[in-house]
Design an enzyme around this catalytic site. Structure first.
Site, PDB file in Angstrom:
ATOM      1  N   GLU A  71      -0.415   8.544   7.429  1.00 24.11           N
ATOM      2  CA  GLU A  71      -1.587   9.310   6.746  1.00 24.11           C
ATOM      3  C   GLU A  71      -3.123  10.206   6.884  1.00 24.11           C
ATOM      4  O   GLU A  71      -3.061   9.923   8.427  1.00 24.11           O
ATOM      5  CB  GLU A  71      -2.379   8.731   5.030  1.00 24.11           C
ATOM      6  N   ASN A  77      -6.725  -2.658  -5.039  1.00 24.39           N
ATOM      7  CA  ASN A  77      -7.168  -4.134  -4.610  1.00 24.39           C
ATOM      8  C   ASN A  77      -7.418  -4.992  -6.094  1.00 24.39           C
ATOM      9  O   ASN A  77      -7.550  -4.364  -6.840  1.00 24.39           O
ATOM     10  CB  ASN A  77      -8.555  -4.586  -3.880  1.00 24.39           C
ATOM     11  N   ARG A 130      -6.894  -7.615  -7.528  1.00 22.91           N
ATOM     12  CA  ARG A 130      -8.670  -8.680  -7.526  1.00 22.91           C
ATOM     13  C   ARG A 130      -9.720  -8.884  -7.447  1.00 22.91           C
ATOM     14  O   ARG A 130     -10.459  -7.593  -7.157  1.00 22.91           O
ATOM     15  CB  ARG A 130      -8.529  -9.805  -6.255  1.00 22.91           C
ATOM     16  N   VAL A 182     -15.502  -8.871  -2.662  1.00 20.47           N
ATOM     17  CA  VAL A 182     -16.904  -9.148  -2.388  1.00 20.47           C
ATOM     18  C   VAL A 182     -17.610  -8.605  -3.145  1.00 20.47           C
ATOM     19  O   VAL A 182     -18.331  -8.909  -3.272  1.00 20.47           O
ATOM     20  CB  VAL A 182     -16.254  -8.855  -1.218  1.00 20.47           C
ATOM     21  N   LYS A 186       0.604  -1.500   0.098  1.00 22.54           N
ATOM     22  CA  LYS A 186       0.145  -0.046   0.186  1.00 22.54           C
ATOM     23  C   LYS A 186       0.899   1.097   0.076  1.00 22.54           C
ATOM     24  O   LYS A 186       0.253   2.560  -1.112  1.00 22.54           O
ATOM     25  CB  LYS A 186      -1.458  -0.315   1.035  1.00 22.54           C
TER      26      LYS A 186
END
Ligand code: ADP
Ligand code: ADP
Ligand code: MG
Length: 449
Positions: A198, A287, A289, A292, A115
């Protein structure tokens, strides 16, 4: 692509098997000893046991999964979400064994899966990011950065995911304890305690854009999802489109997302996540991928995202351009978890003694449960996703209320009553909510019998 091994379990494994069947592709399920009686094992053409109940002994065991693929002659692996889905070593291992990984290359996962690194890449790409440290920092360095950007700050694990490995520090006195707690959690969950800092944006919206990119450099976005209804940084309920974006903001953020994906030579399905205030948006992570909540995008675009992932991985170009993507109506997804909200959301595994799944126009239930199924304590508590589609947000809300009234899962405790109360909260109904929603209304949301 002739045969796909699904390196996952639960509802997402079932979702992928269904897409493969419709495409005439053979399927191989893998399962742990705790999952012998699972639906994905029954539905797949073949199934291979890959080890013990603990994920580290099965669903995370790369060698066992690769051997299962080789032994069954699978030419591709779909990783689903969680487990090995954002593991660059696994993606590379598949490539080395001549097995197609249905997702981006190991090199892209390396860049975007980390990240802190992803944020640096996005700054280079000219995408607005949350102000913070330049890469990862030690506790001492973090203190200096926090003083510069001003409190409150969020201390985040570079490898974090699923809401784990992050802590807020409201003041300097909270920093050291927060850093240590987040780093420890990250080490335990991800085996990596590299941390970055952050600015903590107070009560933003969480809005993310779905991207599809093929291997020829074509990139389109499929609009946004609003996932602001969260508890402890974990999504509970998601919808598309977001009721708080103007068409102008949607266009700008959509274009930024496409630019981001192109900058990193992205290929396959991915999601760019942002936190959004009234007038600004900031990239938080990508992400690499399927997610959900992908079904809400499918419901309003008519695009089957899993099939697109498979087509892209087979080397086919996208069959549509940005102009071809249109949005129809409104969709909401509710995550059905085997947990007891009244007992601090503690997991509630056990046998489902009776199940009634709601149906009717505009209702979809993606799950892997059935009557007699035993929910294992070894895995995530999400057992299904109830998804509705209506012409308007108002109609989608009515459908979700009606569907939740019909849903019966006996034998375990679940969160359907809490979800039902969310669907009746006046601020939610007005579309006036942000990531602070659950915390603000938790007492009224737990006020059920
Ligand atoms: P999404 O981003 O798709 O909404 P979640 O953050 O809810 O998904 O995560 C989906 C599943 O993947 C959950 O079971 C979560 O615990 C798991 N997960 C997400 N990120 C990671 C990660 N980096 N490492 C391990 N598991 C993860
Ligand atoms: P994960 O990998 O666990 O999904 P994210 O970086 O996506 O982690 O953050 C999870 C959630 O935490 C976000 O959806 C958002 O609600 C909240 N969050 C993350 N970063 C910030 C931030 N800088 N300010 C405020 N909230 C944030
Ligand atoms: Mg996230």
């Amino acid at each position: 692509m002739k045969k796909v091994l699904i390196a996952n379990r639960g509802e997402i494994a079932v979702r992928i098997i269904r897409a493969c069947k419709e495409m005439g592709i053979q399927t191989v399920a893998v399962y742990s000893v705790a999952d012998r009686d699972s639906l994905h094992v029954t539905l797949a053409d073949e199934a291979v046991c890959i080890g013990g109940a603990r994920s580290s002994e099965s669903y995370l065991k790369m060698e066992n999964i690769i051997s299962a693929a080789v032994n069954t002659g699978a030419d591709a692996v779909h990783p689903g979400f969680g487990f090995l889905s954002e593991n660059s070593v696994f993606s590379k291992l598949c490539a080395d064994c001549d097995i197609t990984f249905i997702g981006p290359s190991g090199a892209v996962i390396d860049n975007m899966g980390n990240k802190a690194k992803a944020k640096s890449m996005m700054i280079e790409a000219g995408v607005s990011v949350v102000p913070g440290s330049d890469g990862t920092v030690t506790l001492e360095e973090g203190l200096i950065v926090a003083r510069e950007i001003g409190y409150p700050v969020l201390i985040k694990a570079s490898s974090g995911g699923g809401g784990k490995g992050m802590r807020i520090a409201h003041t300097e006195s909270e920093f050291s304890g927060g850093y240590k707690a987040a780093a420890l959690e990250a080490m335990n969950s991800f085996g990596d305690d590299a941390m970055y800092i952050e600015k903590f944006i107070v009560n933003p919206k969480h809005i993310e854009f779905q991207i599809l990119a093929d291997s020829f450099g074509n990139v389109v976005h499929l609009g946004e999802r609003d996932c602001s209804v969260q508890r402890r940084n974990q999504k509970i309920l998601e919808e598309a489109p977001s009721s708080s974006l103007t068409d102008e903001q949607r266009k700008e953020m959509g274009e930024a997302s496409v630019k981001a994906a192109k900058f990193v030579n992205y290929c396959n399905a991915g999601t760019i996540e942002y936190v959004v205030t009234d007038d600004k948006y900031y990239f938080i992570e990508m992400n690499t991928r399927i997610q959900v909540e992908h079904p809400v995008t499918e419901m309003i675009t008519g695009v089957d995202l899993i099939k697109e992932q498979i087509k892209i991985a087979s080397g086919k170009p996208l069959g549509f351009t940005q102009e071809d993507i249109t949005f129809n109506g409104h969709s909401i997804e509710a995550r059905i978890n085997a947990e007891d909200p009244k007992m601090n959301f503690r997991p509630s595994p056990g046998e489902i003694t009776a199940l009634h799944v709601p149906g009717g126009f505009g209702i979809r239930f993606d799950s892997a449960v059935y009557t007699g199924y035993k929910i294992s304590p070894f895995y995530d508590s999400m057992v299904g996703k109830l998804i509705v589609h209506g012409k308007t947000r108002k109609e989608a809300i009515s459908k979700m209320r009606r569907a939740l009234e019909e849903l019966i899962i006996d034998g375990i405790t679940d969160n359907t009553k809490l979800l039902y109360l969310i669907l009746h909260n006046p601020e939610f109904v007005k579309g006036k909510f942000n990531t602070g929603f659950i915390e603000k209304y938790i007492d009224s949301l737990l006020d059920y019998r």
